[in-house]
Write a protein that holds these residues in place. Structure first.
Motif, PDB file in Angstrom:
ATOM      1  N   SER A  97      25.391  38.969  43.919  1.00  0.00           N
ATOM      2  CA  SER A  97      25.437  37.506  44.065  1.00  0.00           C
ATOM      3  C   SER A  97      24.306  37.034  44.953  1.00  0.00           C
ATOM      4  CB  SER A  97      26.769  37.090  44.697  1.00  0.00           C
ATOM      5  OG  SER A  97      26.745  35.712  45.016  1.00  0.00           O
TER       6      SER A  97
ATOM      7  N   ARG B 252      24.502  33.911  46.219  1.00  0.00           N
ATOM      8  CA  ARG B 252      25.133  32.782  46.906  1.00  0.00           C
ATOM      9  C   ARG B 252      25.204  33.028  48.410  1.00  0.00           C
ATOM     10  NH1 ARG B 252      30.239  30.361  47.237  1.00  0.00           N
ATOM     11  NH2 ARG B 252      31.336  32.343  47.084  1.00  0.00           N
TER      12      ARG B 252
ATOM     13  N   SER C  85      28.599  34.156  49.644  1.00  0.00           N
ATOM     14  CA  SER C  85      29.135  35.089  48.654  1.00  0.00           C
ATOM     15  C   SER C  85      30.280  35.948  49.184  1.00  0.00           C
ATOM     16  CB  SER C  85      27.997  36.007  48.181  1.00  0.00           C
ATOM     17  OG  SER C  85      28.507  37.171  47.572  1.00  0.00           O
ATOM     18  N   ILE C  86      31.363  35.991  48.404  1.00  0.00           N
ATOM     19  CA  ILE C  86      32.481  36.896  48.708  1.00  0.00           C
ATOM     20  C   ILE C  86      32.004  38.345  48.626  1.00  0.00           C
ATOM     21  CG2 ILE C  86      34.722  37.712  47.890  1.00  0.00           C
ATOM     22  CD1 ILE C  86      35.044  34.890  46.553  1.00  0.00           C
ATOM     23  N   ASN C  87      31.177  38.627  47.635  1.00  0.00           N
ATOM     24  CA  ASN C  87      30.723  40.012  47.450  1.00  0.00           C
ATOM     25  C   ASN C  87      29.836  40.487  48.601  1.00  0.00           C
ATOM     26  OD1 ASN C  87      31.507  41.334  44.640  1.00  0.00           O
ATOM     27  ND2 ASN C  87      31.400  39.109  44.419  1.00  0.00           N
TER      28      ASN C  87
ATOM     29  N   PRO D  96      29.853  40.421  41.760  1.00  0.00           N
ATOM     30  CA  PRO D  96      30.797  39.557  41.056  1.00  0.00           C
ATOM     31  C   PRO D  96      30.677  39.769  39.546  1.00  0.00           C
ATOM     32  CG  PRO D  96      28.913  38.259  41.806  1.00  0.00           C
ATOM     33  CD  PRO D  96      28.652  39.698  42.171  1.00  0.00           C
ATOM     34  N   GLU D  97      31.553  39.095  38.828  1.00  0.00           N
ATOM     35  CA  GLU D  97      31.513  39.096  37.368  1.00  0.00           C
ATOM     36  C   GLU D  97      31.069  37.714  36.919  1.00  0.00           C
ATOM     37  OE1 GLU D  97      34.610  41.011  34.634  1.00  0.00           O
ATOM     38  OE2 GLU D  97      35.397  38.995  34.929  1.00  0.00           O
ATOM     39  N   HIS D  98      30.080  37.667  36.052  1.00  0.00           N
ATOM     40  CA  HIS D  98      29.657  36.407  35.443  1.00  0.00           C
ATOM     41  C   HIS D  98      29.918  36.489  33.947  1.00  0.00           C
ATOM     42  CE1 HIS D  98      26.782  34.743  38.799  1.00  0.00           C
ATOM     43  NE2 HIS D  98      28.046  34.794  39.161  1.00  0.00           N
ATOM     44  N   ASN D  99      30.835  35.664  33.490  1.00  0.00           N
ATOM     45  CA  ASN D  99      31.166  35.625  32.061  1.00  0.00           C
ATOM     46  C   ASN D  99      31.466  37.013  31.520  1.00  0.00           C
ATOM     47  OD1 ASN D  99      30.870  32.758  31.905  1.00  0.00           O
ATOM     48  ND2 ASN D  99      28.666  33.094  32.127  1.00  0.00           N
ATOM     49  N   ARG D 100      32.327  37.699  32.290  1.00  0.00           N
ATOM     50  CA  ARG D 100      32.847  39.033  31.944  1.00  0.00           C
ATOM     51  C   ARG D 100      31.773  40.120  31.914  1.00  0.00           C
ATOM     52  NH1 ARG D 100      36.981  37.423  33.517  1.00  0.00           N
ATOM     53  NH2 ARG D 100      38.831  36.863  32.338  1.00  0.00           N
TER      54      ARG D 100
ATOM     55  N   SER E  60      36.294  39.476  42.914  1.00  0.00           N
ATOM     56  CA  SER E  60      36.425  38.148  42.313  1.00  0.00           C
ATOM     57  C   SER E  60      37.659  37.468  42.895  1.00  0.00           C
ATOM     58  CB  SER E  60      36.585  38.296  40.800  1.00  0.00           C
ATOM     59  OG  SER E  60      37.016  37.079  40.226  1.00  0.00           O
ATOM     60  N   PRO E  61      37.654  36.129  42.929  1.00  0.00           N
ATOM     61  CA  PRO E  61      38.906  35.429  43.257  1.00  0.00           C
ATOM     62  C   PRO E  61      39.965  35.688  42.189  1.00  0.00           C
ATOM     63  CG  PRO E  61      37.010  33.941  43.326  1.00  0.00           C
ATOM     64  CD  PRO E  61      36.550  35.214  42.690  1.00  0.00           C
TER      65      PRO E  61
HETATM   66  C1  LIG Z   1      28.259  31.666  35.838  1.00  0.00           C
HETATM   67  C2  LIG Z   1      29.581  32.145  36.390  1.00  0.00           C
HETATM   68  C3  LIG Z   1      30.408  32.898  35.588  1.00  0.00           C
HETATM   69  C4  LIG Z   1      31.624  33.382  36.101  1.00  0.00           C
HETATM   70  N1  LIG Z   1      32.384  34.215  35.336  1.00  0.00           N
HETATM   71  C5  LIG Z   1      33.451  34.859  35.890  1.00  0.00           C
HETATM   72  C6  LIG Z   1      34.134  35.894  35.184  1.00  0.00           C
HETATM   73  O1  LIG Z   1      33.811  36.240  34.064  1.00  0.00           O
HETATM   74  N2  LIG Z   1      35.153  36.516  35.810  1.00  0.00           N
HETATM   75  C7  LIG Z   1      35.552  36.192  37.087  1.00  0.00           C
HETATM   76  O2  LIG Z   1      36.478  36.818  37.603  1.00  0.00           O
HETATM   77  N3  LIG Z   1      34.926  35.196  37.774  1.00  0.00           N
HETATM   78  C8  LIG Z   1      33.870  34.544  37.216  1.00  0.00           C
HETATM   79  N4  LIG Z   1      33.193  33.572  37.924  1.00  0.00           N
HETATM   80  C9  LIG Z   1      33.710  33.174  39.236  1.00  0.00           C
HETATM   81  C10 LIG Z   1      33.219  34.117  40.319  1.00  0.00           C
HETATM   82  O3  LIG Z   1      34.082  35.231  40.398  1.00  0.00           O
HETATM   83  C11 LIG Z   1      33.196  33.394  41.659  1.00  0.00           C
HETATM   84  O4  LIG Z   1      32.253  32.326  41.605  1.00  0.00           O
HETATM   85  C12 LIG Z   1      32.879  34.327  42.800  1.00  0.00           C
HETATM   86  O5  LIG Z   1      32.986  33.647  44.018  1.00  0.00           O
HETATM   87  C13 LIG Z   1      31.479  34.909  42.632  1.00  0.00           C
HETATM   88  O6  LIG Z   1      31.241  35.880  43.618  1.00  0.00           O
HETATM   89  P1  LIG Z   1      30.391  35.537  44.924  1.00  0.00           P
HETATM   90  O7  LIG Z   1      31.304  34.717  45.814  1.00  0.00           O
HETATM   91  O8  LIG Z   1      30.094  36.865  45.527  1.00  0.00           O
HETATM   92  O9  LIG Z   1      29.190  34.759  44.501  1.00  0.00           O
HETATM   93  C14 LIG Z   1      32.004  33.058  37.437  1.00  0.00           C
HETATM   94  C15 LIG Z   1      31.149  32.274  38.217  1.00  0.00           C
HETATM   95  C16 LIG Z   1      29.969  31.828  37.714  1.00  0.00           C
HETATM   96  C17 LIG Z   1      29.054  31.004  38.598  1.00  0.00           C
END
Ligand SMILES: Cc1cc2nc3c(=O)[nH]c(=O)nc-3n(C[C@H](O)[C@H](O)[C@H](O)COP(=O)(O)O)c2cc1C
Length: 186
Positions: free
Chosen positions: A13, A15, A18-20, A78-82, A115-116
């Motif tokens: 991440s 961010r 960021s949680i991660n 984190p996971e973005h769109n799986r 992830s949350p």
């Molecule tokens: C583009 C995008 C796609 C996401 N897709 C998922 C997902 O597929 N699965 C999930 O559990 N969370 C998803 N999230 C939510 C993230 O888990 C959440 O934003 C988390 O805080 C990201 O980790 P970070 O805090 O370390 O940035 C998505 C967030 C973004 C911005």
């Protein structure tokens, strides 16, 4: 006494809050003393373009050299769109080239996803593992680390505030240290 190991920590991440990144900081804190862990930043890396291989951006060169110096790699994502966030996939691609000179080759690794959401970034964790097979990063199998509900685990200062997770992270890092001792080449 086990040998000291330099471990590159890659956070998926970019961010600020960021949680991660908080998870990564907690893992660093709970790691056994022989592991010297440091976060290696990826947000500055230009998007990989094979046309640039002959004259690569300085940020790519610095990143590749840093990963090559490490004995092992810990991914916290984190996971973005799986799947794997684009910034992390870009870092994997940058580190993997030029062809035949991959910085990742043979370095033992481990993957933590957070992830949350309830399934803790399982999709990203396993998509990342797919790339790590090809990149020849022998990756810790057990314990798996899908950290769900991760937004609830930290206090206002970003410190881990959950005893069960603290214990698990400590066990995870002990297992990773043993994995590195068995698999590291440097
Ligand atoms: C583009 C995008 C796609 C996401 N897709 C998922 C997902 O597929 N699965 C999930 O559990 N969370 C998803 N999230 C939510 C993230 O888990 C959440 O934003 C988390 O805080 C990201 O980790 P970070 O805090 O370390 O940035 C998505 C967030 C973004 C911005």
């Amino acid at each position: 006494m086990d040998a000291t190991r330099d471990v590159a920590v890659i956070v998926g991440s970019l961010r600020k809050d960021s949680i991660n990144r908080k998870v990564a900081n907690a893992l660093v804190e709970l790691a056994p003393a022989q592991l010297k862990l440091a976060i290696v930043e990826i947000g500055q890396l230009p998007i990989y373009n094979q046309d640039e291989d002959a004259n690569p951006p300085a940020a790519w060169v610095t990143f590749r050299e840093r990963i090559k110096r490490a004995s092992a790699v810990l991914f916290v994502t984190p996971e973005h769109n799986r799947s794997v966030p684009a910034a992390l996939k870009n870092a994997l691609d940058v580190g993997s080239r030029p062809y035949g000179q991959s910085a990742w080759n043979g370095k033992p690794g481990a993957v933590v996803s957070a992830s949350p959401g309830a399934i803790g970034g399982f999709g990203a964790n396993h998509h990342l593992r797919q790339s790590l097979v090809f990149l020849n990063v022998p990756t810790l199998q057990q314990p798996e680390a899908y950290v769900g509900g991760a937004d609830k685990l930290f206090d206002a200062d970003g410190k881990l505030a959950n005893d069960g997770t603290r214990k698990f992270f400590g066990q995870f890092m002990e297992a990773f240290a043993a994995w590195i001792a068995t698999n590291a080449k440097s």
